[in-house]
Design a protein around this motif. Sequence first.
Motif, PDB file in Angstrom:
ATOM      1  N   SER A 220       0.826  -1.207   0.000  1.00  0.00           N
ATOM      2  CA  SER A 220       0.000   0.000   0.000  1.00  0.00           C
ATOM      3  C   SER A 220       0.861   1.258   0.000  1.00  0.00           C
ATOM      4  N   ASP A 221       2.188   1.097   0.078  1.00  0.00           N
ATOM      5  CA  ASP A 221       3.099   2.241   0.056  1.00  0.00           C
ATOM      6  C   ASP A 221       3.375   2.755  -1.351  1.00  0.00           C
ATOM      7  N   ALA A 222       2.887   2.047  -2.372  1.00  0.00           N
ATOM      8  CA  ALA A 222       3.012   2.469  -3.761  1.00  0.00           C
ATOM      9  C   ALA A 222       1.616   2.441  -4.383  1.00  0.00           C
ATOM     10  N   PRO A 223       1.422   3.160  -5.479  1.00  0.00           N
ATOM     11  CA  PRO A 223       0.099   3.166  -6.099  1.00  0.00           C
ATOM     12  C   PRO A 223      -0.383   1.768  -6.457  1.00  0.00           C
ATOM     13  N   ALA A 224      -1.643   1.528  -6.240  1.00  0.00           N
ATOM     14  CA  ALA A 224      -2.250   0.244  -6.592  1.00  0.00           C
ATOM     15  C   ALA A 224      -2.255   0.083  -8.103  1.00  0.00           C
ATOM     16  N   PRO A 225      -2.123  -1.146  -8.597  1.00  0.00           N
ATOM     17  CA  PRO A 225      -2.185  -1.365 -10.046  1.00  0.00           C
ATOM     18  C   PRO A 225      -3.493  -0.838 -10.625  1.00  0.00           C
ATOM     19  N   GLY A 226      -3.375  -0.241 -11.797  1.00  0.00           N
ATOM     20  CA  GLY A 226      -4.555   0.309 -12.463  1.00  0.00           C
ATOM     21  C   GLY A 226      -5.155  -0.655 -13.473  1.00  0.00           C
ATOM     22  N   GLY A 227      -4.637  -1.862 -13.524  1.00  0.00           N
ATOM     23  CA  GLY A 227      -5.119  -2.851 -14.475  1.00  0.00           C
ATOM     24  C   GLY A 227      -4.891  -4.243 -13.939  1.00  0.00           C
TER      25      GLY A 227
END
Length: 124
Positions: free
Chosen positions: A7-14
């Motif tokens: 959760s420390d990096a952006p969640a996958p968008g795909g």
Amino acid sequence: MEFISTSDAPAPGGHYSQAVSANGFIFVAGQLPFDHSRPGHPPEGIEAQARQAFANVEHVLLAAGSSLNKIVNAIVFVTDIAHWPEINRVYADIMGQHRPARTVAVSPQLHYGCLVEIQVTALA
């Protein structure tokens, strides 16, 4: 094979994972320059975007039990080769004496109007 998520990096968008660990390597998906708390809103300018994308790479590597100094290969996508000098400076600042193999590739259009995206392979 293990799928890595933090959760420390952006969640996958795909339909993909932030990283996959396999056979002693960590394969980090391309990281755009978003702070995980502000998805879809990159910072202004190539330097700030490069630093944020590297921060995301580092967060994913740490979640996988790896680190920046274990990167063996990096691919840096930029929207304009004119960004190369700044990308190279930020890259050298972040990587220090560590010199993994690297490719800088021009991609005329990145998602959400971003200027840079960074993908790496590292040792576990």
